[in-house]
Design an enzyme around this catalytic site. Structure first.
Site, PDB file in Angstrom:
ATOM      1  N   TYR A   1       0.792  -1.230   0.000  1.00 19.56           N
ATOM      2  CA  TYR A   1       0.000   0.000   0.000  1.00 19.56           C
ATOM      3  C   TYR A   1       0.825   1.280   0.000  1.00 19.56           C
ATOM      4  CZ  TYR A   1      -4.258  -2.767   0.731  1.00 19.56           C
ATOM      5  OH  TYR A   1      -5.306  -3.644   0.575  1.00 19.56           O
TER       6      TYR A   1
ATOM      7  N   ASP B   1     -10.943  -8.291   7.237  1.00 20.40           N
ATOM      8  CA  ASP B   1     -12.328  -8.338   6.750  1.00 20.40           C
ATOM      9  C   ASP B   1     -12.894  -9.751   6.881  1.00 20.40           C
ATOM     10  OD1 ASP B   1     -12.126  -5.673   6.140  1.00 20.40           O
ATOM     11  OD2 ASP B   1     -13.075  -5.856   4.182  1.00 20.40           O
TER      12      ASP B   1
ATOM     13  N   ASP C   1      -2.267 -17.983   2.795  1.00 17.07           N
ATOM     14  CA  ASP C   1      -3.358 -18.770   2.201  1.00 17.07           C
ATOM     15  C   ASP C   1      -3.879 -19.812   3.189  1.00 17.07           C
ATOM     16  OD1 ASP C   1      -0.816 -19.823   1.922  1.00 17.07           O
ATOM     17  OD2 ASP C   1      -1.101 -20.596  -0.106  1.00 17.07           O
TER      18      ASP C   1
ATOM     19  N   LYS D   1       4.034 -14.852   3.298  1.00 16.35           N
ATOM     20  CA  LYS D   1       4.109 -15.770   2.163  1.00 16.35           C
ATOM     21  C   LYS D   1       5.578 -15.887   1.767  1.00 16.35           C
ATOM     22  CE  LYS D   1       2.044 -18.296  -0.967  1.00 16.35           C
ATOM     23  NZ  LYS D   1       1.376 -19.561  -0.643  1.00 16.35           N
TER      24      LYS D   1
ATOM     25  N   ASP E   1      -5.231  -6.386   5.713  1.00 18.80           N
ATOM     26  CA  ASP E   1      -6.482  -5.796   5.231  1.00 18.80           C
ATOM     27  C   ASP E   1      -7.471  -6.912   4.888  1.00 18.80           C
ATOM     28  OD1 ASP E   1      -8.327  -3.994   4.401  1.00 18.80           O
ATOM     29  OD2 ASP E   1      -7.270  -3.375   2.577  1.00 18.80           O
TER      30      ASP E   1
HETATM   31 MG    MG Z   1     -10.273  -3.087   4.219  1.00 16.61          MG
END
Ligand code: MG
Ligand code: NAI
Length: 332
Positions: free
Chosen positions: A119, A226, A198, A165, A222
């Site tokens: 990001y 969620d 994963d 990862k 992120d």
């Molecule tokens: Mg979000």
């Protein structure tokens, strides 16, 4: 006395904020509020979504409570995180009674790195496509892992799980994983483990009870947070904290919800739980516990709930019920 910067923002941000302040009024604390403007309405009026005076207000406060912004959210909340160097995004995943949580016994927290990774926004076009940079620094990895272990220690959590990862992203996540275990060595009483992202996405569905504290990089955090919100049932319930060295901002995870704004339909729980996190950050643990229990009482009783939870009370009615439970608990 605490100086708290209040940014209600847009839509239901304003409604959940005013009802939360009504509840905080019941606490035995000296809280002083100063209001800042930001968001879509601010943009319409002033041509910018985040005023310099609002940034100064947040900088000079002990802590900030933020409601929600609308379409300008990226220019407001993402910018505030960067300007204030709020490097931790803290998202608790907790089952509350009377909600449609998929599991009844969840209580873990995701510690997401908030400043770098995918990001950083460094993308460019190439001849045949586009490239995005994924930046992982030793310094940012160290401070986020340190925060996670310290959080575990201070909050009686037994284990910290690093999520990465590193088998594919050998250099970036290799560094993150190595830094995690270096930090783990400084906290011998806390168990340390690591999983690939994963596999973690699956474990969150198959055995979420096995997690205590998850620490991870920006994009993975992120996505997983969620998923965590989905596990415990709904945006109206999920609080968050953005924490830096000298400052912090607490906000519900939801946005300005234009579809229900102005009608008193918004669930105030996410904002109230954000206020609980704020009180913990201020080390006002007794008040935090009382407020948390009062919210718990109202959800469990199920008599004064907003429509998203199957009730027919308004935002302020539900908040007033929380306040009365709070006052009951304070009196007893
Ligand atoms: Mg979000
Ligand atoms: P949203 O979170 O505002 O709403 C999604 C759905 O959940 C809507 O149906 C809404 O009615 C419902 N909902 C959200 N919070 C609720 C609550 N407290 N009680 C009951 N129902 C609730 O997300 P959406 O619709 O994607 O975005 C709307 C606006 O909010 C956009 O302009 C977006 O940019 C902004 N936004 C701002 C955020 C922030 O300020 N941190 C975060 C997410 C979105």
């Amino acid at each position: 006395m605490y100086n708290i910067a209040i940014i209600p923002g847009d839509g239901i941000g304003k409604e959940v904020m005013s009802s939360t302040l009504e509840v905080l009024d019941g606490l035995d604390l000296d809280l002083s509020y100063e209001y800042g403007k930001a968001g879509d309405e601010c943009f319409k009026k002033n041509g910018v979504a985040l005023l310099d005076e609002t940034i100064d207000l947040v900088k000079n406060s002990d802590v900030c409570l933020f409601g929600a912004a609308g379409e300008t959210a990226a220019d407001v909340i993402v910018k505030l995180r960067q300007i204030m160097d709020l490097f931790v995004n803290l998202r608790p995943v907790k089952s509350y009674p009377g909600t449609d949580s998929l599991f009844k016994d969840l209580d873990f927290i995701i510690v997401r790195e908030n400043t770098e990774g995918m990001y950083v926004g460094e993308e460019e076009y190439t001849e045949d496509g586009a490239i995005a940079k994924r930046i992982i620094t030793k310094e940012a990895s160290e401070r986020i892992c340190e925060f996670a272990f310290k959080y575990a220690k201070d909050n009686n959590k037994k284990k910290v799980t690093a999520v990465h990862k590193a088998n594919v992203l050998k250099k970036t996540d290799g560094l993150f994983k190595k830094t995690f275990y270096e930090m783990a060595a400084e906290y011998p009483d806390i168990e340390a483990e690591d999983y690939y992202v994963d596999a973690t996405a699956m474990y969150l569905l198959t055995r979420p009870q096995s997690f205590d504290v998850i620490v991870t990089t920006n994009l993975f955090g992120d996505i997983l947070s969620d998923e965590g919100a989905g596990l415990v049932g709904g945006l109206g319930l999920i609080p968050s904290g953005n924490i830096g060295k000298n400052n912090a901002l607490f906000e519900p995870v939801h946005g300005s919800a234009p579809d229900i704004a102005g009608k008193g339909l918004a669930n105030p729980t996410a904002m109230l739980l954000s206020a609980v996190m704020m009180l913990n950050y201020l080390d006002e643990q007794k008040s935090a516990r009382l407020l948390n229990s009062a919210i718990f009482d109202v959800l469990k009783e199920g008599k004064r709930l907003t429509p998203d939870m199957g009730g027919n009370s308004s935002t302020m009615e539900m908040a007033k019920e929380v306040k009365s439970k709070l006052l009951e608990r304070m009196g007893s």
